[in-house]
Design a protein around this motif. Structure first.
Motif, PDB file in Angstrom:
ATOM      1  N   VAL A 195       6.927   4.936  -2.376  1.00 37.35           N
ATOM      2  CA  VAL A 195       8.365   5.178  -2.636  1.00 37.35           C
ATOM      3  C   VAL A 195       8.736   4.509  -3.944  1.00 37.35           C
ATOM      4  CG1 VAL A 195      10.691   4.844  -1.756  1.00 37.35           C
ATOM      5  CG2 VAL A 195       8.813   5.267  -0.162  1.00 37.35           C
ATOM      6  N   TRP A 196       9.492   5.270  -4.749  1.00 37.01           N
ATOM      7  CA  TRP A 196       9.938   4.696  -6.018  1.00 37.01           C
ATOM      8  C   TRP A 196      11.323   5.260  -6.368  1.00 37.01           C
ATOM      9  CZ3 TRP A 196       8.308   0.581  -8.296  1.00 37.01           C
ATOM     10  CH2 TRP A 196       8.729   0.263  -9.586  1.00 37.01           C
ATOM     11  N   LYS A 197      12.226   4.386  -6.813  1.00 37.12           N
ATOM     12  CA  LYS A 197      13.591   4.773  -7.180  1.00 37.12           C
ATOM     13  C   LYS A 197      13.598   5.318  -8.603  1.00 37.12           C
ATOM     14  CE  LYS A 197      18.094   4.977  -6.798  1.00 37.12           C
ATOM     15  NZ  LYS A 197      18.734   5.966  -5.910  1.00 37.12           N
ATOM     16  N   THR A 198      14.057   6.569  -8.740  1.00 36.82           N
ATOM     17  CA  THR A 198      14.158   7.182 -10.068  1.00 36.82           C
ATOM     18  C   THR A 198      15.632   7.524 -10.334  1.00 36.82           C
ATOM     19  OG1 THR A 198      13.856   9.435  -9.259  1.00 36.82           O
ATOM     20  CG2 THR A 198      11.858   8.149  -9.731  1.00 36.82           C
ATOM     21  N   ARG A 199      15.876   8.067 -11.508  1.00 39.32           N
ATOM     22  CA  ARG A 199      17.246   8.399 -11.864  1.00 39.32           C
ATOM     23  C   ARG A 199      17.770   9.576 -11.065  1.00 39.32           C
ATOM     24  NH1 ARG A 199      14.061  10.146 -16.108  1.00 39.32           N
ATOM     25  NH2 ARG A 199      14.091  12.421 -16.495  1.00 39.32           N
ATOM     26  N   GLU A 200      16.816  10.395 -10.517  1.00 36.01           N
ATOM     27  CA  GLU A 200      17.232  11.549  -9.741  1.00 36.01           C
ATOM     28  C   GLU A 200      17.408  11.225  -8.260  1.00 36.01           C
ATOM     29  OE1 GLU A 200      18.157  14.246 -10.993  1.00 36.01           O
ATOM     30  OE2 GLU A 200      17.390  14.047 -13.050  1.00 36.01           O
ATOM     31  N   GLY A 201      16.840  10.087  -7.842  1.00 38.49           N
ATOM     32  CA  GLY A 201      16.926   9.708  -6.432  1.00 38.49           C
ATOM     33  C   GLY A 201      15.685   8.913  -6.009  1.00 38.49           C
ATOM     34  N   LEU A 202      15.456   8.880  -4.689  1.00 39.29           N
ATOM     35  CA  LEU A 202      14.322   8.141  -4.150  1.00 39.29           C
ATOM     36  C   LEU A 202      13.117   9.075  -4.059  1.00 39.29           C
ATOM     37  CD1 LEU A 202      13.489   5.356  -2.972  1.00 39.29           C
ATOM     38  CD2 LEU A 202      13.949   6.289  -0.704  1.00 39.29           C
ATOM     39  N   LEU A 203      12.101   8.773  -4.859  1.00 40.83           N
ATOM     40  CA  LEU A 203      10.923   9.625  -4.921  1.00 40.83           C
ATOM     41  C   LEU A 203       9.936   9.149  -3.862  1.00 40.83           C
ATOM     42  CD1 LEU A 203       9.676  11.989  -6.542  1.00 40.83           C
ATOM     43  CD2 LEU A 203       8.520  10.255  -7.938  1.00 40.83           C
ATOM     44  N   VAL A 204       9.484  10.066  -2.995  1.00 36.90           N
ATOM     45  CA  VAL A 204       8.545   9.741  -1.914  1.00 36.90           C
ATOM     46  C   VAL A 204       7.304  10.619  -2.083  1.00 36.90           C
ATOM     47  CG1 VAL A 204       8.140   9.629   0.568  1.00 36.90           C
ATOM     48  CG2 VAL A 204      10.427   9.173  -0.362  1.00 36.90           C
ATOM     49  N   ALA A 205       6.154   9.968  -2.351  1.00 33.66           N
ATOM     50  CA  ALA A 205       4.877  10.686  -2.486  1.00 33.66           C
ATOM     51  C   ALA A 205       4.006  10.302  -1.300  1.00 33.66           C
ATOM     52  CB  ALA A 205       4.188  10.330  -3.795  1.00 33.66           C
ATOM     53  N   GLY A 206       3.512  11.316  -0.575  1.00 37.25           N
ATOM     54  CA  GLY A 206       2.716  11.049   0.627  1.00 37.25           C
ATOM     55  C   GLY A 206       1.273  11.485   0.486  1.00 37.25           C
ATOM     56  N   GLY A 207       0.372  10.683   1.085  1.00 37.61           N
ATOM     57  CA  GLY A 207      -1.042  11.027   1.087  1.00 37.61           C
ATOM     58  C   GLY A 207      -1.433  11.708   2.389  1.00 37.61           C
ATOM     59  N   GLN A 208      -2.681  12.101   2.490  1.00 36.83           N
ATOM     60  CA  GLN A 208      -3.172  12.718   3.710  1.00 36.83           C
ATOM     61  C   GLN A 208      -3.179  11.701   4.858  1.00 36.83           C
ATOM     62  OE1 GLN A 208      -3.789  15.826   4.125  1.00 36.83           O
ATOM     63  NE2 GLN A 208      -3.956  16.615   2.020  1.00 36.83           N
ATOM     64  N   LYS A 209      -3.063  12.224   6.069  1.00 32.33           N
ATOM     65  CA  LYS A 209      -3.166  11.336   7.215  1.00 32.33           C
ATOM     66  C   LYS A 209      -4.549  10.673   7.239  1.00 32.33           C
ATOM     67  CE  LYS A 209       0.096  13.628  10.355  1.00 32.33           C
ATOM     68  NZ  LYS A 209       0.250  14.265  11.690  1.00 32.33           N
ATOM     69  N   ASN A 210      -4.570   9.409   7.692  1.00 36.06           N
ATOM     70  CA  ASN A 210      -5.806   8.620   7.801  1.00 36.06           C
ATOM     71  C   ASN A 210      -6.505   8.397   6.463  1.00 36.06           C
ATOM     72  OD1 ASN A 210      -5.556   8.461  10.654  1.00 36.06           O
ATOM     73  ND2 ASN A 210      -6.547  10.477  10.844  1.00 36.06           N
ATOM     74  N   SER A 211      -5.756   8.460   5.389  1.00 39.24           N
ATOM     75  CA  SER A 211      -6.339   8.186   4.080  1.00 39.24           C
ATOM     76  C   SER A 211      -6.060   6.774   3.601  1.00 39.24           C
ATOM     77  CB  SER A 211      -5.805   9.179   3.040  1.00 39.24           C
ATOM     78  OG  SER A 211      -4.400   9.015   2.886  1.00 39.24           O
ATOM     79  N   LEU A 212      -5.142   6.051   4.273  1.00 37.06           N
ATOM     80  CA  LEU A 212      -4.778   4.696   3.851  1.00 37.06           C
ATOM     81  C   LEU A 212      -4.486   3.865   5.087  1.00 37.06           C
ATOM     82  CD1 LEU A 212      -4.270   3.072   1.206  1.00 37.06           C
ATOM     83  CD2 LEU A 212      -1.839   3.531   1.533  1.00 37.06           C
ATOM     84  N   TRP A 213      -5.064   2.658   5.102  1.00 40.58           N
ATOM     85  CA  TRP A 213      -4.864   1.736   6.225  1.00 40.58           C
ATOM     86  C   TRP A 213      -3.859   0.683   5.820  1.00 40.58           C
ATOM     87  CZ3 TRP A 213      -5.929  -3.565   6.814  1.00 40.58           C
ATOM     88  CH2 TRP A 213      -5.913  -4.043   8.136  1.00 40.58           C
ATOM     89  N   LYS A 214      -2.824   0.536   6.627  1.00 43.11           N
ATOM     90  CA  LYS A 214      -1.786  -0.436   6.328  1.00 43.11           C
ATOM     91  C   LYS A 214      -1.648  -1.421   7.475  1.00 43.11           C
ATOM     92  CE  LYS A 214       1.324   2.265   3.356  1.00 43.11           C
ATOM     93  NZ  LYS A 214       2.724   2.679   3.163  1.00 43.11           N
ATOM     94  N   PHE A 215      -1.742  -2.680   7.128  1.00 42.03           N
ATOM     95  CA  PHE A 215      -1.450  -3.746   8.083  1.00 42.03           C
ATOM     96  C   PHE A 215      -1.120  -4.977   7.271  1.00 42.03           C
ATOM     97  CE2 PHE A 215      -2.390  -7.239  10.990  1.00 42.03           C
ATOM     98  CZ  PHE A 215      -1.688  -6.837  12.105  1.00 42.03           C
ATOM     99  N   THR A 216       0.102  -5.131   6.980  1.00 40.74           N
ATOM    100  CA  THR A 216       0.586  -6.149   6.045  1.00 40.74           C
ATOM    101  C   THR A 216       0.039  -5.873   4.651  1.00 40.74           C
ATOM    102  OG1 THR A 216       0.705  -7.765   7.824  1.00 40.74           O
ATOM    103  CG2 THR A 216       0.833  -8.603   5.572  1.00 40.74           C
ATOM    104  N   LEU A 217      -1.310  -5.782   4.574  1.00 40.98           N
ATOM    105  CA  LEU A 217      -1.957  -5.393   3.339  1.00 40.98           C
ATOM    106  C   LEU A 217      -2.267  -3.906   3.414  1.00 40.98           C
ATOM    107  CD1 LEU A 217      -4.541  -8.313   2.990  1.00 40.98           C
ATOM    108  CD2 LEU A 217      -2.327  -8.109   1.846  1.00 40.98           C
TER     109      LEU A 217
END
Length: 457
Positions: A126-148
């Protein structure tokens, strides 16, 4: 006991040090791998995303939002699956490849949640741009998130990393065990060598240092005690040998006088026959005393290696023939029958040794057969070659050598003048003569046969 506890304590201490080092190494390796991936993902990847955020979506001449070609190439290169732009109200005002299972509106709480974690299992940036909040998503199970946040590829290969770490641990453990084993082997090896030297009756002095220093000191003190005892035994044996030699010398002169007078009395025709017989008994007993003194002196010298060997080359077959003839011609009574057998292989064989001592050994064996079989017996003297040795056998069909004498000869150790032991001086001399020639002495056939062997060089 304290020395062993000291060595054991050092070993336990070393073990704890090894475990501490392993824990530190494991933690360091795991931290380095994890931080490397996190730093790479958190700084390189988001940095590119922030740089492209303002260039991904632009407005055309009709003020409509569209995905730029540069933005499309970037999304496809980085592996993004979709892109959407939210206004301040949370409505989706632009979307690219938006999955059907995603909504068109999101509340502030939902935006806060998926900004940190997942949007319907899609990892997003997620990144805030002049046009609004830009949300770029990856494929499912492509990134592991747990605090890090870590790439799913890294998490899928975490097992391999653990195998690598386990292998590294095993290598470290084996290396340290090998090092410590060599270290303790190096410290204990002198002790082993020292104990082996003590078993060979050698004096030693070990360096008293390291974990085994106290044990080395005790071994050194033991060696000193044994050396003092050895010197005392040598002095005692030397004194005994000198005493026997002195007694032999002192007795020889008066014994010669007694034998001389006995001979004169035996030849004096003026004496009664009974007196002349008594004089003969005195002479014969004097001869036995002289023989015993010579045997005692000889066995003492042989026992302490004080009898030099007068080595010559001779034919053992001829020696046996001479001995058999002399033994028979010395007035052997008819109740004893002597037979001689020499194998053809022994004819022409040359033996190196002290010929007189070997003669003495064979005479002792022949005399032993007649002395202990007063009622007569058959005696066999045999010469043969066995395994590059000259073997001389003396056997008889008499009473044989008693088991007590055999055990005493074969297990002989310690003081040879012990009064509790049976009289075996003649046989002991035979054994000592064989050993002095690096030969062998054996008793077989239940005490009826004695074998003495001498190596043929």
């Amino acid at each position: 006991m304290k020395s062993l506890l000291k060595i054991y304590g050092r070993y336990i201490g070393s073990t704890w040090v090894i475990l501490a080092i392993l824990c530190m190494v494991n933690f360091s390796v795991l931290a380095w791998i994890t931080l490397d991936r996190v730093i790479h993902y958190e700084h390189e990847f988001p940095k590119d995303f922030r740089k492209m955020a303002e260039l991904l979506v632009e407005r055309d001449s009709e003020n409509e939002l569209f995905l730029t070609q540069q933005g499309k190439d970037f999304l496809e290169e980085k592996g993004y699956a979709f892109l959407m732009l939210l206004n301040d109200a949370g409505d989706v005002i632009f979307a690219w490849n938006l999955p059907k299972d995603l909504k068109d509106h999101y509340t502030a709480g939902e935006i806060s949640a998926f900004s940190r974690w997942y949007l319907s299992d899609y990892p997003v940036k997620v990144w805030k741009t002049r046009e609004g909040l830009l949300v770029a998503g990856g494929q499912k199970n492509s990134l592991w998130k747990f605090t890090l946040e870590l790439p799913m590829g890294f998490m899928e290969h975490i097992g391999q990393y653990l195998y690598i770490i386990a292998g590294a641990n095993l290598m470290i453990i084996l290396s340290v065990i090998g090092f410590l084993g060599y270290r303790y082997y190096k410290s204990l090896f002198p002790l082993s060598e020292g104990i082996e030297a003590l078993s060979r009756n050698q004096r030693i002095h070990l360096a008293e240092k390291g974990a085994a220093g106290e044990l080395a000191g005790r071994i050194n003190r033991t060696s000193d005690i044994l050396e003092r005892q050895r010197q005392m035994i040598q002095k005692r044996d030397m004194a005994r040998t000198e005493w026997i030699a002195g007694i032999s010398h002192d007795i020889r002169t008066p014994l010669s006088v007694i034998m001389g007078y006995a001979d004169e009395l035996m030849e004096n025709e003026n004496l009664e026959e009974s007196d002349r017989i008594r004089a003969g008994v005195i002479r014969n007993q004097s001869i036995k005393i002289r023989q015993l003194i010579e045997d005692l002196n000889l066995t003492s010298k042989l026992e302490y290696n004080m009898q030099p060997l007068r080595v010559t080359s001779f034919y053992p077959a001829a020696l046996l023939r001479t001995l058999a003839a002399e033994f028979i011609n010395e007035g052997l009574d008819g109740q004893w029958e002597v037979s001689l057998a020499i194998e053809p292989e022994l004819e022409g064989t040359i033996l190196k040794g002290d010929e007189e001592l070997i003669k003495r050994a064979v005479r002792n064996l022949l005399s032993n057969s007649t002395r202990h079989n007063a009622d007569g017996c058959s005696i066999w003297l045999r010469g043969e070659i066995r395994e590059n040795s000259c073997v001389i056998k003396v056997s008889d069909d008499g009473i044989g050598i008693p088991d007590k004498v055999v055990r005493c000869l074969l297990e002989e150790d310690g003081d040879t003048l012990d009064e509790k032991k049976p009289h075996i001086m003649g046989l002991r001399i035979v054994k000592q003569i064989a050993k002095a020639h690096k030969g062998d002495f054996q008793i077989s056939e239940k005490g009826h046969c004695v074998n003495i062997s001498f190596p043929i060089t």
